[in-house]
Design an enzyme around this catalytic site. Sequence first.
Site, PDB file in Angstrom:
ATOM      1  N   SER A 153       0.722  -1.256   0.072  1.00  0.00           N
ATOM      2  CA  SER A 153       0.136  -0.149   0.168  1.00  0.00           C
ATOM      3  C   SER A 153       0.986   1.239  -0.018  1.00  0.00           C
ATOM      4  CB  SER A 153      -0.821  -0.002   1.245  1.00  0.00           C
ATOM      5  OG  SER A 153      -0.251   0.184   2.304  1.00  0.00           O
ATOM      6  N   LYS A 154       0.252   2.345  -0.193  1.00  0.00           N
ATOM      7  CA  LYS A 154       0.904   3.602  -0.374  1.00  0.00           C
ATOM      8  C   LYS A 154       1.731   3.993   1.121  1.00  0.00           C
ATOM      9  CE  LYS A 154      -3.605   5.812  -0.972  1.00  0.00           C
ATOM     10  NZ  LYS A 154      -4.048   6.979  -1.696  1.00  0.00           N
TER      11      LYS A 154
END
Length: 510
Positions: free
Chosen positions: A260-261
């Site tokens: 994920s970011k």
Amino acid sequence: MRVRFAPSPTGALHIGGVRTALYNYLLAKKMGGTFVLRIEDTDQKRYVPGAEDYILEALRWCGIEPEEGPGIGGEYGPYRQSERKHLYADYAQQLVDSGNAYYAFDTDEELTKMRADYEAEKKVFKYDHSVRRQMNNSLTMDADAVKARLASGEPYTIRLKVPTDELVNISDLVRDKVQFQSNELDDKIMMKGDGMPTYHLANVVDDHLMKITHVIRGEEWLPSTAHHVLLYRAFGWEDTMPKFAHLPLILKPTGKGKLSKRDGAKLGIPVFPLSWNDDKPEDSFVGFREFGFDPGAVVNFLAFLGWNPGTEQEMFSLAELCEAFSVEKIGKSGARFDFDKAKWFNQQYLMATDNAQLAKEVRPSVEAAGYTADDDMMESFVGMLKERVTFITDFVETGYYFFEPVKAYEEKMIRKKWKPDNRAKFEELSQFITNMEDFSPENVTEKVKAWINEDSGMGFGAVLPILRIATSGTMKGPDVFAMMSLLGKEEVVSRLQKGYDAFDAIKNNA
RNA sequence: GCUGCCGUGGACAAAUUGGUUAAGUCGUUGCUCUUUCACAGCAAAGAUUGCGGGUUCGAGCCCCGUCGGCAGUACCA
């Protein structure tokens, strides 16, 4: 063959998206097909200005050039779904007319309440065949009532009427056969209350209209592919339905779950191709490019996230990847995002780049640091350091001492190696160097080595570390003689003098 | 919960489609080179192929079961 990459402009393009684009591109190139870029901007709530430009720039940086797309053109445009809005309503209508879809008037509040009620009983609400006869839709109202509701202008959705008791077969290029029982499928919304289509409708309609032959996308789409197959069937497009290939997920560097970011910020590593500056700092990210990565290395690294050629070759240019790529070799299990491997790839690329080219790439960061250097200097500089650094941006940082005086000495080594009693000998060395005519690397090597052997009364191990620390401050670095030659005679002598004084001082303090 | 996908050393991953002692790369450690670091080369450690059954002369590959991980389960894509 025609493939497409269809991102949603909701922010910076995640590295997983870049990989999806890459695989599409590689397959197209391999098979002599066309690579299409389509922007899926059907959710106006999540639309982020600038995201589309970012996507295009990121793809270009990687060398992935779409042949059709927004701003590029092509005979199947427009390539932005917001500009194709008028099309989808007709197709949705077609679905209703053929009995494959129905109008639904259930409000948000009603649905939310349904879900809450189900949850209270530890069940999960699904708008499917088992409940649609109890809901507020055109299936449960008579024709006149429906007509009146539609005419009243109140918002409504169009839902797919999923058939009962059917087996939906998906043939997937990487997973073979996947089956879904239609009773498990919910009646997905096709047209939203705002008159925009959902992904499912727009995607299928556009893939058909754009004559897409292969859909390569992330694994998160596998469950809804059954709906898409149903749609192709309802439209009577089964014979031209594209082949599907669902790519394995990219997993976090450590732990569980997909990348994920957040992981990027947490671990201090990039998970986006390019930097993204958002109003909110927590939504701003550093990209691979700004981190100092070579796009070729990023592409090479990405290609191996879920694919391998089946041979021992690891280094591939984009062109070589186009040649070697095949869907059969795409793996099924999630691929770990291994940043060490990414760094390794980058270093390999750095070492393989010739000095002149590298000098050009490094120059901006040298100038940004306020240094000046001619081309010869730059080439020698990068040549000496390229197998000791991993990023373009490392050069200045690691080799700053080629441009300005040493900022700090590695004291531990000085305490160990500096013998104040030898100072007189080292003064002789300075004098010896001062008297040298030819300061080429070869000559410096030859003459200084001879001096150590014949005149110093000391061994290499006593002299060279001192020479190294005095000139560079650190024990890590290129060949001492090459370093000296590049610095120039005057600079070396002055650094030696400064060094001797500093070393004595360090010893005295200790 | 339900549905689906996946499961080979720490990470990635190969295995001629059922056929010897399960490749290779990254990482780790050591050695060589050597004035340091790195590069390069060599070597080592690390796997009862998630687990349990079954079929077979033979299973990482096939079958059944089981566990685990992940994904989906939105008027988001």
